[in-house]
Design an enzyme around this catalytic site. Structure first.
Site, short mmCIF file in Angstrom:
data_model
loop_
_atom_site.label_atom_id
_atom_site.label_comp_id
_atom_site.label_asym_id
_atom_site.label_seq_id
_atom_site.Cartn_x
_atom_site.Cartn_y
_atom_site.Cartn_z
N GLU A 99 0.92 3.81 1.80
CA GLU A 99 1.38 4.22 3.14
C GLU A 99 2.56 3.38 3.62
O GLU A 99 3.53 3.91 4.17
CB GLU A 99 0.24 4.08 4.16
CG GLU A 99 -0.97 4.93 3.87
CD GLU A 99 -2.06 4.18 3.11
OE1 GLU A 99 -3.25 4.40 3.42
OE2 GLU A 99 -1.73 3.37 2.22
N CYS A 137 -6.24 1.87 5.85
CA CYS A 137 -6.83 0.61 6.32
C CYS A 137 -6.20 0.24 7.67
O CYS A 137 -5.30 0.92 8.17
CB CYS A 137 -6.59 -0.50 5.29
SG CYS A 137 -4.85 -1.01 5.16
N HIS A 180 0.86 -1.18 0.00
CA HIS A 180 0.00 0.00 0.00
C HIS A 180 0.90 1.23 0.00
O HIS A 180 2.03 1.19 0.50
CB HIS A 180 -0.89 0.02 1.23
CG HIS A 180 -1.96 -1.03 1.22
ND1 HIS A 180 -3.04 -0.96 2.05
CD2 HIS A 180 -2.12 -2.16 0.48
CE1 HIS A 180 -3.82 -2.00 1.83
NE2 HIS A 180 -3.27 -2.75 0.88
N CYS A 216 -2.35 -0.33 7.52
CA CYS A 216 -1.60 0.91 7.41
C CYS A 216 -1.69 1.75 8.68
O CYS A 216 -0.71 2.39 9.08
CB CYS A 216 -2.08 1.69 6.19
SG CYS A 216 -1.67 0.84 4.64
#
Length: 159
Positions: free
Chosen positions: A55, A83, A53, A86
């Site tokens: 992040e 999410c 991801h 993260c």
């Protein structure tokens, strides 16, 4: 334009890069002392990596840049509410402030669905600012999925 909007513009540039790779267009930047020190976009599809991801990738890059896994004087700007995975990484990296654009009504772990950063058991508190350039961030993601659905419909018709 506020500093929040300025740095979110940088995150939107990263999101657009992700879109060109066929990724869900989420972008992130880490800012330290008024300078972007790391930038990334979503890459789970193109890298065959479920944890790639934006992040996670940007936190890893920022840690490499400063030579420390604790990013205590850094702010994270991301185009979509993080999410659970993260959000946990944000706590562990000791990010000072999280600034996000669009809400994530299905899997948001900061405001929308769960409140990971607000759990009293967490050993680090992260300042949270949400809704920065929210319409633009949201529209980028909505447009991506609208286009994807249209492409799928066209494939079904071709069969």
């Amino acid at each position: 334009m506020t500093d929040y909007a300025l740095w979110m513009e940088e995150a939107l540039v990263e999101a657009a890069k992700g879109r060109t790779l066929g990724e869900v267009p989420v972008g992130a930047v880490v800012v330290r002392e008024g300078e972007v020190i790391a930038r990334a976009c979503n890459r789970p599809i193109s890298s065959c990596n479920p944890v790639a991801h934006a992040e996670i990738l940007v936190l890893q890059l920022a840690a490499e840049v400063i030579g420390n896994y604790r990013l205590v004087d850094c702010d994270l700007y991301v185009t979509l509410e993080p999410c659970t995975m993260c959000a946990g990484a944000i706590v562990h990296s000791r990010i000072r402030r999280l600034v996000y654009g669009a809400l994530e009504p299905k899997a948001g772990a900061v405001t929308s669905v769960t409140h990971v950063l607000a759990q009293p058991q967490m050993n680090h508190r992260v300042e949270v600012v949400g809704g920065i350039l929210q319409e633009r961030c949201s529209e980028m993601i909505s447009d991506f999925f609208r286009t994807r659905r249209q492409q799928l419909r066209e494939l079904k018709v071709a069969w």
